[in-house]
Design a protein around this motif. Structure first.
Motif, PDB file in Angstrom:
ATOM      1  N   LYS A   2     -87.951  49.126  32.476  1.00 29.96           N
ATOM      2  CA  LYS A   2     -87.952  49.910  33.844  1.00 29.96           C
ATOM      3  C   LYS A   2     -89.343  50.361  34.463  1.00 29.96           C
ATOM      4  N   PHE A 238     -85.362  58.141  33.713  1.00 32.02           N
ATOM      5  CA  PHE A 238     -84.482  58.319  34.605  1.00 32.02           C
ATOM      6  C   PHE A 238     -85.063  58.521  36.112  1.00 32.02           C
ATOM      7  N   ASP A 243     -84.249  53.878  38.617  1.00 30.93           N
ATOM      8  CA  ASP A 243     -83.027  54.272  38.567  1.00 30.93           C
ATOM      9  C   ASP A 243     -82.573  55.484  39.321  1.00 30.93           C
ATOM     10  N   SER A 244     -83.603  56.299  39.671  1.00 31.42           N
ATOM     11  CA  SER A 244     -83.232  57.375  40.663  1.00 31.42           C
ATOM     12  C   SER A 244     -84.058  57.412  41.957  1.00 31.42           C
TER      13      SER A 244
END
Length: 261
Positions: A2, A238, A243-244
């Protein structure tokens, strides 16, 4: 991963939440710049070494981030080494006195504001200048229940942490057009010795036993447990990651249900 190829600057990285965030982010591909006070140099170096031994990339820089000059120097050093700053984590803090408002000295109040609010402002201001050049970035600041509700015997800390919320929302509105996001994590009580030490002192000043205070707080927590560092680090992941990507100006509660707004 990520955070592959990203650079994360972690203020307060020598222990606790900051340390766990460092490992979590490194596992997701980020290069880590750990920052803490000179007195934490040994612990800070150990965290960097642990990250590197697991195949990550981490450097340790000692600085007092309540000092503007030192903050600017560490940001310049980070950019010199890595070329950019993608993520800023504000995890440093100072709990301050656990007494009623009338018992807080001016020096105590000033110190809490300095290390919990001004420090965050200085770090955000310095890093934002670089993020604007990049036209991207994510800032995640650690607040707590003191940043969401008034608490007896926590007057100075509540004032500072509420200030961080206001500052973060302002940054989100001002720098959103530059694709820069700013959010907050509000953990509940952490599962660590420091919490129990603080509860013991606070309970004494409230005229309660430690167990009475602990039971009272856990009774207000639907999950009936303390937060783990890993749970807060996953929330930080996150908010720091794509992802956010459409989330900014928010306060994410990691409080076991104690905070629900």
């Amino acid at each position: 991963m990520k955070l592959d190829g990203q650079v994360a600057l972690i203020i307060g990285g020598a222990r606790g939440i900051g340390e766990t965030i460092a490992h979590t982010f490194s596992n997701e591909g980020a290069s880590i710049v750990l920052v803490d006070l000179e007195k934490m140099k040994s612990e800070l170096g150990a965290v960097a070494q642990a990250v590197n031994q697991k195949g990550g990339k981490a450097v340790a820089i000692t600085a007092d981030c309540s000092d503007d000059r030192q903050v600017n120097n560490l940001v310049d050093e980070t950019v010199r080494r890595f070329g950019k700053i993608d993520i800023l984590i504000n995890s440093a803090g100072f709990r301050g006195p656990l007494v009623a408002v009338t018992e807080i000295s001016e020096k105590e109040f000033d110190d809490v504001i300095l290390y919990n609010l001004k420090l965050v402002f200085l770090c955000c201001r310095a890093v934002l200048k670089q993020m604007v050049k990049q036209n991207s970035g994510s800032i995640v600041s650690i607040s707590g229940t003191a940043g969401r509700e008034g608490m007896a015997m926590r007057g100075s800390l509540c004032a500072a942490k509420w200030g961080v919320v206001g500052l973060t929302q302002t940054i989100a509105k001002e720098y959103g057009p530059h694709s820069i996001r700013a959010n907050i994590i509000c953990p509940g009580g952490m599962d660590e010795p420091d919490l129990r030490e603080m509860y013991a002192e606070r309970a004494k000043n409230l005229g309660m036993t430690f167990k009475e205070l602990e039971n009272q707080i856990l009774a207000l927590t639907p999950l009936r447990k303390y937060a783990k560092h890993e749970e807060v680090a996953n929330a930080a992941l996150f908010l720091a990651s794509s992802d956010s990507s459409h989330t900014t100006g928010e306060s994410l509660n990691v409080s076991g249900g104690r905070l629900m707004s």
